[in-house]
Design an enzyme around this catalytic site. Structure first.
Site, PDB file in Angstrom:
ATOM      1  CE  LYS A 139      -4.318  -1.500   2.134  1.00 35.10           C
ATOM      2  NZ  LYS A 139      -5.241  -1.327   3.277  1.00 35.10           N
ATOM      3  CD  GLU A 181      -0.909  -0.069  12.782  1.00 38.06           C
ATOM      4  OE1 GLU A 181      -1.524  -1.141  12.561  1.00 38.06           O
ATOM      5  OE2 GLU A 181      -1.262   1.031  12.297  1.00 38.06           O
ATOM      6  CE  LYS A 223       0.309  -5.206   5.824  1.00 43.78           C
ATOM      7  NZ  LYS A 223       0.359  -3.788   5.975  1.00 43.78           N
ATOM      8  CD  GLU A 233      -8.347  -3.074   2.556  1.00 41.51           C
ATOM      9  OE1 GLU A 233      -7.137  -2.809   2.654  1.00 41.51           O
ATOM     10  OE2 GLU A 233      -9.234  -2.334   2.977  1.00 41.51           O
ATOM     11  NE  ARG A 238      -3.385  -5.034   2.573  1.00 44.63           N
ATOM     12  CZ  ARG A 238      -2.302  -4.756   1.883  1.00 44.63           C
ATOM     13  NH1 ARG A 238      -2.092  -5.390   0.736  1.00 44.63           N
ATOM     14  NH2 ARG A 238      -1.421  -3.866   2.307  1.00 44.63           N
ATOM     15  CG  ASN A 242      -8.306  -1.433   6.960  1.00 48.76           C
ATOM     16  OD1 ASN A 242      -7.134  -1.085   6.880  1.00 48.76           O
ATOM     17  ND2 ASN A 242      -9.021  -1.783   5.901  1.00 48.76           N
ATOM     18  CG  HIS A 245      -6.496   1.461  10.546  1.00 47.78           C
ATOM     19  ND1 HIS A 245      -6.152   0.493  11.476  1.00 47.78           N
ATOM     20  CD2 HIS A 245      -5.320   1.884  10.004  1.00 47.78           C
ATOM     21  CE1 HIS A 245      -4.836   0.344  11.469  1.00 47.78           C
ATOM     22  NE2 HIS A 245      -4.309   1.171  10.595  1.00 47.78           N
ATOM     23  CG  HIS A 249      -7.883   6.499   8.805  1.00 44.25           C
ATOM     24  ND1 HIS A 249      -8.013   5.742   7.672  1.00 44.25           N
ATOM     25  CD2 HIS A 249      -6.611   6.319   9.223  1.00 44.25           C
ATOM     26  CE1 HIS A 249      -6.864   5.124   7.423  1.00 44.25           C
ATOM     27  NE2 HIS A 249      -6.009   5.456   8.350  1.00 44.25           N
ATOM     28  CG  HIS A 262      -1.368   5.818  11.471  1.00 50.32           C
ATOM     29  ND1 HIS A 262      -2.676   5.997  11.063  1.00 50.32           N
ATOM     30  CD2 HIS A 262      -1.071   4.511  11.239  1.00 50.32           C
ATOM     31  CE1 HIS A 262      -3.144   4.844  10.593  1.00 50.32           C
ATOM     32  NE2 HIS A 262      -2.199   3.935  10.691  1.00 50.32           N
TER      33      HIS A 262
HETATM   34  N1  GLY Z   1      -2.116  -1.223   7.030  1.00 50.56           N
HETATM   35  C1  GLY Z   1      -3.174  -2.007   6.513  1.00 50.56           C
HETATM   36  C2  GLY Z   1      -2.821  -2.776   5.294  1.00 50.56           C
HETATM   37  O1  GLY Z   1      -1.674  -2.802   4.891  1.00 50.56           O
HETATM   38  O2  GLY Z   1      -3.685  -3.356   4.680  1.00 50.56           O
END
Ligand code: GLY
Length: 357
Positions: A139, A181, A223, A233, A238, A242, A245, A249, A262
């Protein structure tokens, strides 16, 4: 040393995790210098603190340094960076090295994605947040008036090189923000790892090398598996990453990206997601309390003190994941059991936020 593979067919790549790796940067980066040049993109703070380790590599490295901070994820910096890369005559056989935290990885990665319709890049993350999350999975993005990461592309790196020793010079607040995280992976799908965080999180933050390595490797393995299953996603897998998030956000946007880091916003978002899950009868209130207790013990924010319910929900409506007027929320049936809930009405979220503020 640990190697984790991100299995994506022809876009597969390795993540190398090794304490002291940057002291052998010449050897680690040599494979990427074979076909062309290495152009390093970094920020002023990282380059001042860690740049010598790349300069000492013996490789010919061209450094491009941008101002530190989330403000550099902007159209202006993207334009300036891509122009400088073009002036250097960047070719597809060269490698851009993103050397820094999440901002540098996102900005340099996005520049790599659009330059000449796609140049190669290597992520060399230097913050905990980038090492356990943003450097992996492709991303890349900048922020826009409409919100965080609103303009970007999926563009996988050629490799990720992680040296946990870079965390030695990371300010405490940044380290704690990145730790949010780490906790996220336990909350999403690994209750045992969350329990490990409760027991060892303080040691990790105090710099214990074994705890650091274990946290980074466990996070990265989780991950990599998710990204391999759902790179873009689209299946909902995936989207679990979030967790925290959507709330986070909205809080970040409310504070103009400056009041909270963040990872701090994600910590607060995860606390809210668990409290909301408990209010909806999805998870035991004791689980939500346990999450809040651990994040709070680490010094991460868990109380909402910013914005109004209406303004926070308005930011959520701008969410990239909004579709047909609905926003998928990542909620939980318990610690280690997160899921995508598409049934949440924003009026319900607004009422919940009013009780939290
Ligand atoms: N940080 C969330 C992702 O990489 O999907």
């Amino acid at each position: 040393m640990s190697i984790v593979n991100v299995a994506l067919g022809e876009r597969s790549y390795e993540i190398r995790i090794e304490a002291g790796l940057l002291d052998r940067a010449g050897e680690a980066l040599a494979p990427f210098a074979r076909g062309g040049r290495l152009v390093v993109v970094s920020d002023e703070m990282v380059w001042a603190a860690q740049g010598e380790r790349l300069r000492a590599s013996g490789l010919e490295i061209v450094p491009l340094v941008v101002p530190a901070g989330e403000g550099s994820k902007s159209w202006a910096q993207l334009a300036a960076l891509t122009e400088r890369l073009l002036e250097l005559g960047i070719e597809r056989s060269d490698h851009i090295i993103a050397f820094g935290g999440g901002m540098v990885g996102d900005l340099a990665g996005f520049a790599a994605a659009i330059l000449k319709r796609g140049c190669r890049f290597v992520q060399v993350p230097t913050t905990l947040l980038a090492q356990v999350d943003s450097s992996v999975g492709g991303k890349t993005a900048i922020n826009a008036a409409g919100g965080k990461n609103m303009v970007g592309a999926f563009h996988q790196p050629a490799a990720v090189l992680i040296d946990p020793n870079t965390l030695d010079t990371l300010p405490d607040r940044q380290l704690r923000a990145g730790y949010a995280e780490v906790v996220k992976y336990g909350l999403i799908g690994d209750a045992g790892f969350f329990a490990w965080c409760e027991a060892e999180g303080a040691a990790l933050l105090a710099g214990d090398p074994a705890a650091r390595l274990h946290a980074i490797e466990t996070s990265i393995r989780a991950k990599a598996a998710i990204v391999a299953e759902d790179e873009r996603e689209t299946t909902g897998r995936r989207a679990l990453l979030n967790l925290g998030h959507t709330f986070g956000h909205a809080v970040e946007a409310e504070g103009g990206f400056s009041r909270l880091l963040h990872g701090e916003a994600v910590a607060l978002g995860m606390a809210l997601a668990f409290r909301f899950s408990a209010e909806r009868g999805l998870c035991a209130p004791a689980d939500a309390e346990r999450v809040v207790r651990h994040l709070g013990a680490i010094g991460l924010p868990t109380r909402l003190e910013l914005g109004t319910p209406a303004s926070l929900v308005a930011h959520m409506k701008d969410d990239k994941k909004a579709s047909g007027g609905r926003i998928p929320f990542i909620l939980a049936r318990g610690i280690g059991d997160a899921f995508v809930d598409r049934s949440v009405a924003l009026s319900e979220v607004e009422a919940f936020l009013a009780r939290q503020l």
